[in-house]
Design a protein around this motif. Sequence first.
Motif, PDB file in Angstrom:
ATOM      1  N   VAL A   1       0.860  -1.193   0.000  1.00  0.00           N
ATOM      2  CA  VAL A   1       0.000   0.000   0.000  1.00  0.00           C
ATOM      3  C   VAL A   1       0.895   1.242   0.000  1.00  0.00           C
ATOM      4  N   ARG A   2       0.722   2.088  -0.977  1.00  0.00           N
ATOM      5  CA  ARG A   2       1.604   3.254  -1.132  1.00  0.00           C
ATOM      6  C   ARG A   2       0.777   4.526  -1.283  1.00  0.00           C
ATOM      7  N   ASN A   3      -0.093   4.707  -0.365  1.00  0.00           N
ATOM      8  CA  ASN A   3      -0.953   5.896  -0.317  1.00  0.00           C
ATOM      9  C   ASN A   3      -0.979   6.337   1.146  1.00  0.00           C
TER      10      ASN A   3
ATOM     11  N   ALA B   1       5.934  -2.308   9.936  1.00  0.00           N
ATOM     12  CA  ALA B   1       6.619  -1.796   8.746  1.00  0.00           C
ATOM     13  C   ALA B   1       6.502  -2.800   7.602  1.00  0.00           C
ATOM     14  N   ASP B   2       6.207  -2.307   6.435  1.00  0.00           N
ATOM     15  CA  ASP B   2       6.082  -3.140   5.240  1.00  0.00           C
ATOM     16  C   ASP B   2       7.480  -3.466   4.715  1.00  0.00           C
ATOM     17  N   PRO B   3       7.889  -4.735   4.789  1.00  0.00           N
ATOM     18  CA  PRO B   3       9.266  -5.070   4.400  1.00  0.00           C
ATOM     19  C   PRO B   3       9.571  -4.812   2.927  1.00  0.00           C
ATOM     20  N   THR B   4       8.549  -4.805   2.086  1.00  0.00           N
ATOM     21  CA  THR B   4       8.826  -4.649   0.648  1.00  0.00           C
ATOM     22  C   THR B   4       9.430  -3.291   0.327  1.00  0.00           C
ATOM     23  N   GLN B   5       9.212  -2.303   1.201  1.00  0.00           N
ATOM     24  CA  GLN B   5       9.780  -0.981   0.919  1.00  0.00           C
ATOM     25  C   GLN B   5      11.314  -0.995   0.959  1.00  0.00           C
ATOM     26  N   PHE B   6      11.879  -1.946   1.710  1.00  0.00           N
ATOM     27  CA  PHE B   6      13.337  -2.017   1.855  1.00  0.00           C
ATOM     28  C   PHE B   6      13.966  -3.041   0.911  1.00  0.00           C
TER      29      PHE B   6
ATOM     30  N   ALA C   1      14.548  -5.367  -4.887  1.00  0.00           N
ATOM     31  CA  ALA C   1      13.996  -6.174  -5.971  1.00  0.00           C
ATOM     32  C   ALA C   1      12.474  -6.059  -6.059  1.00  0.00           C
ATOM     33  N   SER C   2      11.864  -5.479  -5.034  1.00  0.00           N
ATOM     34  CA  SER C   2      10.402  -5.396  -5.016  1.00  0.00           C
ATOM     35  C   SER C   2       9.906  -4.219  -5.848  1.00  0.00           C
ATOM     36  N   PRO C   3       8.794  -4.411  -6.526  1.00  0.00           N
ATOM     37  CA  PRO C   3       8.187  -3.257  -7.224  1.00  0.00           C
ATOM     38  C   PRO C   3       7.720  -2.181  -6.244  1.00  0.00           C
ATOM     39  N   TYR C   4       7.623  -2.550  -4.979  1.00  0.00           N
ATOM     40  CA  TYR C   4       7.178  -1.592  -3.958  1.00  0.00           C
ATOM     41  C   TYR C   4       8.349  -0.955  -3.218  1.00  0.00           C
ATOM     42  N   ALA C   5       9.554  -1.204  -3.685  1.00  0.00           N
ATOM     43  CA  ALA C   5      10.739  -0.637  -3.019  1.00  0.00           C
ATOM     44  C   ALA C   5      10.635   0.887  -2.957  1.00  0.00           C
ATOM     45  N   ASP C   6      11.053   1.441  -1.828  1.00  0.00           N
ATOM     46  CA  ASP C   6      11.089   2.898  -1.664  1.00  0.00           C
ATOM     47  C   ASP C   6      12.441   3.276  -1.059  1.00  0.00           C
ATOM     48  N   PRO C   7      13.403   3.648  -1.925  1.00  0.00           N
ATOM     49  CA  PRO C   7      14.757   3.933  -1.451  1.00  0.00           C
ATOM     50  C   PRO C   7      14.795   5.092  -0.458  1.00  0.00           C
ATOM     51  N   ALA C   8      13.802   5.925  -0.461  1.00  0.00           N
ATOM     52  CA  ALA C   8      13.797   7.076   0.444  1.00  0.00           C
ATOM     53  C   ALA C   8      13.366   6.694   1.854  1.00  0.00           C
ATOM     54  N   SER C   9      12.809   5.509   2.010  1.00  0.00           N
ATOM     55  CA  SER C   9      12.346   5.085   3.330  1.00  0.00           C
ATOM     56  C   SER C   9      13.474   4.374   4.074  1.00  0.00           C
TER      57      SER C   9
ATOM     58  N   GLU D   1      14.882   2.869  10.227  1.00  0.00           N
ATOM     59  CA  GLU D   1      14.681   3.500  11.536  1.00  0.00           C
ATOM     60  C   GLU D   1      13.447   4.409  11.544  1.00  0.00           C
ATOM     61  N   SER D   2      12.952   4.758  10.365  1.00  0.00           N
ATOM     62  CA  SER D   2      11.695   5.520  10.298  1.00  0.00           C
ATOM     63  C   SER D   2      10.944   5.107   9.039  1.00  0.00           C
ATOM     64  N   PRO D   3      10.326   3.930   9.114  1.00  0.00           N
ATOM     65  CA  PRO D   3       9.656   3.390   7.923  1.00  0.00           C
ATOM     66  C   PRO D   3       8.534   4.309   7.451  1.00  0.00           C
ATOM     67  N   ARG D   4       8.405   4.397   6.170  1.00  0.00           N
ATOM     68  CA  ARG D   4       7.347   5.233   5.592  1.00  0.00           C
ATOM     69  C   ARG D   4       6.056   4.443   5.404  1.00  0.00           C
ATOM     70  N   TRP D   5       6.193   3.140   5.101  1.00  0.00           N
ATOM     71  CA  TRP D   5       5.010   2.356   4.711  1.00  0.00           C
ATOM     72  C   TRP D   5       4.742   1.211   5.675  1.00  0.00           C
ATOM     73  N   TYR D   6       3.479   0.993   5.914  1.00  0.00           N
ATOM     74  CA  TYR D   6       3.050  -0.018   6.884  1.00  0.00           C
ATOM     75  C   TYR D   6       2.041  -0.976   6.268  1.00  0.00           C
ATOM     76  N   GLY D   7       1.896  -2.105   6.941  1.00  0.00           N
ATOM     77  CA  GLY D   7       0.869  -3.061   6.559  1.00  0.00           C
ATOM     78  C   GLY D   7       0.349  -3.752   7.803  1.00  0.00           C
ATOM     79  N   VAL D   8      -0.650  -4.589   7.619  1.00  0.00           N
ATOM     80  CA  VAL D   8      -1.174  -5.410   8.718  1.00  0.00           C
ATOM     81  C   VAL D   8      -1.265  -6.851   8.220  1.00  0.00           C
ATOM     82  N   GLU D   9      -1.415  -7.756   9.163  1.00  0.00           N
ATOM     83  CA  GLU D   9      -1.615  -9.154   8.783  1.00  0.00           C
ATOM     84  C   GLU D   9      -3.099  -9.487   8.901  1.00  0.00           C
TER      85      GLU D   9
END
Length: 161
Positions: free
Chosen positions: A33-35, A76-81, A84-92, A95-103
């Motif tokens: 989720v990237r919104n 924290a959503d691991p795909t941001q780090f 190789a993920s299409p959801y990668a966010d190099p700016a995140s 220590e201060s994750p930008r994107w989150y998820g739930v199970e």
Amino acid sequence: MARRYWLFKSEPGAFSWEDLVACPEGTTFWDGVRNYQARNLLRDEIKPGDRVFFYHSRCHPPEIVGTATVTRGGAADPTQFDPASPYADPASKPESPRWYGVEIRADRALKRPVSLAELKQSSELQGMMVTRRGARLSIQPVRPEEWKAVLALSRRPRTPP
DNA sequence: GCCAACGTTGGC
DNA sequence: GCCAACGTTGGC
């Protein structure tokens, strides 16, 4: 804190209800989720025990197909780090994750799917966010009375045209 | 495939 | 801080 209700959109071509059910324990981490508005809900509002409508979007027909339960709150959503993920966010930064998820864990399929068209026709669901034009938010709050009304619809035969 | 609605980006 | 341009969502 009372249990709350949500609607999660997913494109069945990307991740369907059947895909969720096929996961071990019917459980998956809702990533990608990237919104920011949806992120805030995932991080701050959606708690274990909350219930989720699983909604198929960008398909024919768009419809609510099943229910799930939140098994783990905002993490924290691991795909941001993951570069190789299409959801990668190099700016995140970790220590201060930008994107989150739930199970979430699949609960059960509705007795029958309830289509968006049907939601729009229901007088009780006129105010439901997903029925509003341009409601693009992929994680939406659902009112308790809306939750009940959708389940009631799913237990009735489809309204003949 | 079309296009309206919405979110983000970036020039100024 | 404004806002036009652009990309994406997502129903139809």
